[in-house]
Design a protein around this motif. Structure first.
Motif, PDB file in Angstrom:
ATOM      1  N   TRP A 108      -7.751   0.493  -3.175  1.00 55.91           N
ATOM      2  CA  TRP A 108      -8.927   0.292  -2.312  1.00 55.91           C
ATOM      3  C   TRP A 108      -9.190  -1.202  -2.103  1.00 55.91           C
ATOM      4  O   TRP A 108      -9.524  -1.633  -0.995  1.00 55.91           O
ATOM      5  CB  TRP A 108     -10.159   0.952  -2.934  1.00 55.91           C
ATOM      6  N   GLY A 109      -9.051  -1.985  -3.170  1.00 57.14           N
ATOM      7  CA  GLY A 109      -9.266  -3.425  -3.039  1.00 57.14           C
ATOM      8  C   GLY A 109      -8.264  -4.060  -2.101  1.00 57.14           C
ATOM      9  O   GLY A 109      -8.621  -4.905  -1.268  1.00 57.14           O
ATOM     10  N   LEU A 110      -6.998  -3.650  -2.214  1.00 55.02           N
ATOM     11  CA  LEU A 110      -5.965  -4.185  -1.336  1.00 55.02           C
ATOM     12  C   LEU A 110      -6.219  -3.771   0.111  1.00 55.02           C
ATOM     13  O   LEU A 110      -6.082  -4.588   1.033  1.00 55.02           O
ATOM     14  CB  LEU A 110      -4.597  -3.679  -1.800  1.00 55.02           C
ATOM     15  N   LEU A 111      -6.622  -2.522   0.309  1.00 54.76           N
ATOM     16  CA  LEU A 111      -6.907  -2.041   1.659  1.00 54.76           C
ATOM     17  C   LEU A 111      -8.120  -2.763   2.252  1.00 54.76           C
ATOM     18  O   LEU A 111      -8.137  -3.099   3.438  1.00 54.76           O
ATOM     19  CB  LEU A 111      -7.150  -0.533   1.623  1.00 54.76           C
ATOM     20  N   ALA A 112      -9.138  -3.019   1.422  1.00 59.97           N
ATOM     21  CA  ALA A 112     -10.320  -3.736   1.901  1.00 59.97           C
ATOM     22  C   ALA A 112      -9.971  -5.167   2.313  1.00 59.97           C
ATOM     23  O   ALA A 112     -10.425  -5.657   3.350  1.00 59.97           O
ATOM     24  CB  ALA A 112     -11.400  -3.746   0.819  1.00 59.97           C
ATOM     25  N   ALA A 113      -9.137  -5.832   1.501  1.00 62.47           N
ATOM     26  CA  ALA A 113      -8.708  -7.188   1.856  1.00 62.47           C
ATOM     27  C   ALA A 113      -7.898  -7.175   3.147  1.00 62.47           C
ATOM     28  O   ALA A 113      -8.063  -8.055   4.015  1.00 62.47           O
ATOM     29  CB  ALA A 113      -7.883  -7.785   0.711  1.00 62.47           C
ATOM     30  N   TYR A 114      -7.022  -6.190   3.289  1.00 61.49           N
ATOM     31  CA  TYR A 114      -6.216  -6.021   4.499  1.00 61.49           C
ATOM     32  C   TYR A 114      -7.112  -5.888   5.731  1.00 61.49           C
ATOM     33  O   TYR A 114      -6.895  -6.537   6.763  1.00 61.49           O
ATOM     34  CB  TYR A 114      -5.357  -4.767   4.307  1.00 61.49           C
ATOM     35  N   ALA A 115      -8.143  -5.059   5.611  1.00 60.06           N
ATOM     36  CA  ALA A 115      -9.059  -4.833   6.727  1.00 60.06           C
ATOM     37  C   ALA A 115      -9.843  -6.092   7.082  1.00 60.06           C
ATOM     38  O   ALA A 115      -9.978  -6.457   8.256  1.00 60.06           O
ATOM     39  CB  ALA A 115     -10.021  -3.701   6.372  1.00 60.06           C
ATOM     40  N   LEU A 116     -10.368  -6.756   6.060  1.00 61.91           N
ATOM     41  CA  LEU A 116     -11.202  -7.939   6.297  1.00 61.91           C
ATOM     42  C   LEU A 116     -10.404  -9.063   6.939  1.00 61.91           C
ATOM     43  O   LEU A 116     -10.853  -9.684   7.921  1.00 61.91           O
ATOM     44  CB  LEU A 116     -11.805  -8.411   4.975  1.00 61.91           C
ATOM     45  N   LEU A 169       0.830  -1.203   0.000  1.00 61.44           N
ATOM     46  CA  LEU A 169       0.000   0.000   0.000  1.00 61.44           C
ATOM     47  C   LEU A 169       0.866   1.255   0.000  1.00 61.44           C
ATOM     48  O   LEU A 169       0.564   2.222  -0.705  1.00 61.44           O
ATOM     49  CB  LEU A 169      -0.935  -0.008   1.216  1.00 61.44           C
ATOM     50  N   PHE A 170       1.950   1.250   0.785  1.00 62.80           N
ATOM     51  CA  PHE A 170       2.858   2.402   0.778  1.00 62.80           C
ATOM     52  C   PHE A 170       3.444   2.605  -0.617  1.00 62.80           C
ATOM     53  O   PHE A 170       3.593   3.740  -1.081  1.00 62.80           O
ATOM     54  CB  PHE A 170       3.990   2.204   1.794  1.00 62.80           C
ATOM     55  N   ARG A 171       3.772   1.512  -1.294  1.00 54.46           N
ATOM     56  CA  ARG A 171       4.338   1.618  -2.640  1.00 54.46           C
ATOM     57  C   ARG A 171       3.332   2.175  -3.637  1.00 54.46           C
ATOM     58  O   ARG A 171       3.716   2.743  -4.663  1.00 54.46           O
ATOM     59  CB  ARG A 171       4.814   0.236  -3.109  1.00 54.46           C
ATOM     60  N   GLN A 172       2.038   2.014  -3.347  1.00 58.45           N
ATOM     61  CA  GLN A 172       0.994   2.552  -4.218  1.00 58.45           C
ATOM     62  C   GLN A 172       0.609   3.972  -3.843  1.00 58.45           C
ATOM     63  O   GLN A 172      -0.365   4.515  -4.361  1.00 58.45           O
ATOM     64  CB  GLN A 172      -0.232   1.640  -4.196  1.00 58.45           C
ATOM     65  N   GLY A 173       1.381   4.564  -2.933  1.00 62.23           N
ATOM     66  CA  GLY A 173       1.161   5.965  -2.592  1.00 62.23           C
ATOM     67  C   GLY A 173       0.176   6.211  -1.474  1.00 62.23           C
ATOM     68  O   GLY A 173      -0.196   7.369  -1.215  1.00 62.23           O
ATOM     69  N   PRO A 223      -7.513   9.451   1.100  1.00 65.41           N
ATOM     70  CA  PRO A 223      -7.899   8.075   0.781  1.00 65.41           C
ATOM     71  C   PRO A 223      -7.163   7.574  -0.454  1.00 65.41           C
ATOM     72  O   PRO A 223      -6.617   8.362  -1.240  1.00 65.41           O
ATOM     73  CB  PRO A 223      -9.407   8.194   0.513  1.00 65.41           C
ATOM     74  N   PRO A 224      -7.104   6.247  -0.628  1.00 67.45           N
ATOM     75  CA  PRO A 224      -6.469   5.692  -1.833  1.00 67.45           C
ATOM     76  C   PRO A 224      -7.083   6.282  -3.090  1.00 67.45           C
ATOM     77  O   PRO A 224      -8.285   6.560  -3.136  1.00 67.45           O
ATOM     78  CB  PRO A 224      -6.746   4.195  -1.710  1.00 67.45           C
ATOM     79  N   SER A 225      -6.265   6.457  -4.099  1.00 69.16           N
ATOM     80  CA  SER A 225      -6.725   7.121  -5.325  1.00 69.16           C
ATOM     81  C   SER A 225      -7.040   6.150  -6.450  1.00 69.16           C
ATOM     82  O   SER A 225      -7.495   6.571  -7.514  1.00 69.16           O
ATOM     83  CB  SER A 225      -5.660   8.119  -5.803  1.00 69.16           C
ATOM     84  N   THR A 226      -6.783   4.853  -6.254  1.00 69.85           N
ATOM     85  CA  THR A 226      -7.035   3.887  -7.318  1.00 69.85           C
ATOM     86  C   THR A 226      -7.896   2.734  -6.795  1.00 69.85           C
ATOM     87  O   THR A 226      -7.909   2.447  -5.589  1.00 69.85           O
ATOM     88  CB  THR A 226      -5.722   3.301  -7.862  1.00 69.85           C
ATOM     89  N   VAL A 227      -8.583   2.084  -7.718  1.00 66.64           N
ATOM     90  CA  VAL A 227      -9.417   0.935  -7.345  1.00 66.64           C
ATOM     91  C   VAL A 227      -8.578  -0.218  -6.793  1.00 66.64           C
ATOM     92  O   VAL A 227      -8.943  -0.827  -5.775  1.00 66.64           O
ATOM     93  CB  VAL A 227     -10.259   0.476  -8.555  1.00 66.64           C
ATOM     94  N   PRO A 228      -7.421  -0.564  -7.420  1.00 72.91           N
ATOM     95  CA  PRO A 228      -6.607  -1.640  -6.843  1.00 72.91           C
ATOM     96  C   PRO A 228      -6.157  -1.345  -5.415  1.00 72.91           C
ATOM     97  O   PRO A 228      -6.119  -2.254  -4.575  1.00 72.91           O
ATOM     98  CB  PRO A 228      -5.407  -1.727  -7.803  1.00 72.91           C
TER      99      PRO A 228
END
Length: 300
Positions: A222-230, A33-37, A215-220
């Motif tokens: 957000w998807g990675l963050l959602a998986a991380y949270a779940l 996530l850090f690498r994705q900004g 907040p994240p600026s891209t769909v990927p």
């Protein structure tokens, strides 16, 4: 009302191991996530917020009674639970950003020693000498595994040490609180309301202590963050708090120290970061300590 799991501490240890296995992926999620900004503050804020949404939806569908809680429980979990969750979530991400995953893991896993030292005076769960010895073995094993990481040199700057120790204190705090609260108000209520309190505290603290939480600026992302949270909050915390209804806080905390073992395996497979011989010795000590606590008898 006391919510106490069946007298099966072995099952509690297994649940703690399950939570640790899921938490072992945390460093990889954060690094990508850090690498994705996505900033550490944003991860610290939006990760528990998404986990809270997932948890609320799941409980509304399958366990709506879990929303019921008395006023005393609501106050304790929103305030004390929120403080410990908020401290951990923010400090963990800021430590990873400051000094990297290895140093953060080393500092974080001082938490089992803090729990063993505090469980007696706070919870009345005085550890046996064997439990104290096992906690020492696990902490030593974690540090050896961190120092023995191949091509990874842990860095311990002042801010990284501060936030890493903050994460350890937060982790120990919600373990002790979870042992107290989950048996009184239930593990699901404990996860739900402590996470909600943590989100409120993070919404205030992140803009003050970290960079603006865009907040994240891209769909990927957000998807990675959602998986991380779940995976690492919604599911893992339910397992962890249910474990705390079945086994003492010190036992659960030591068992959860299996997290670095999982993290090392994932880092080897996904990041090409293996372990030198000293690192494997350290992981062996962690496994030995966790196996020892699984067979350790409770002390009244």
């Amino acid at each position: 009302m006391i919510h106490r799991g069946p007298d099966r501490p072995g099952l509690g240890v297994l649940e703690a191991l399950g939570a640790a296995s899921l938490w072992g992926s945390s460093g990889i999620f954060s690094v990508h996530l850090f690498r994705q900004g996505v900033s550490p503050g944003a991860v610290g804020l939006y990760r528990p917020l998404l986990a809270l949404v997932f948890l609320a939806v799941l409980l509304a569908i399958f366990r709506p009674q879990a929303f019921r809680i008395d006023r005393a429980g609501l106050r304790v979990l929103l305030v004390a639970g929120g403080l410990t969750v908020g401290l951990f979530q923010l400090a963990y991400q800021l430590s990873i950003d400051a000094v990297g995953v290895p140093a953060t893991v080393a500092l974080l896993f001082l938490a089992p020693a803090l729990v063993v030292a505090s469980a007696g005076p706070i919870l009345g769960e005085w550890p046996t000498r064997r439990r104290v010895f096992l906690a020492g073995i696990v902490v030593a094993g974690v540090w050896l595994s961190v120092l023995g990481a191949d091509r990874v040199t842990p860095a311990f700057g002042a801010s990284g040490v501060f936030w890493g120790l903050g994460a350890a204190v937060g982790y120990a705090g919600y373990t002790l609180l979870g042992r107290y609260a989950a048996r009184r108000w239930g593990p699901l209520q404990t996860v739900l309301y402590s996470t909600a309190g943590g989100c409120v505290i993070l919404a205030v603290a992140v803009p003050l202590l970290a960079a603006p939480a865009a907040p994240p600026s891209t769909v990927p992302a957000w998807g990675l963050l959602a998986a991380y949270a779940l995976v690492t909050i919604t599911v893992a915390q339910i397992l962890f708090y249910d474990a705390l209804t079945r086994a003492e806080a010190s036992r659960v905390s030591i068992a959860a120290a299996a997290e670095p073992v999982v993290a090392a395996v994932l880092a080897t497979l996904l990041l090409g970061q293996g372990l030198e011989p000293m690192g494997w010795v350290g992981l062996g000590l962690v496994v030995a300590g966790v196996a020892g606590v699984a067979t350790d008898r409770a002390r009244s």
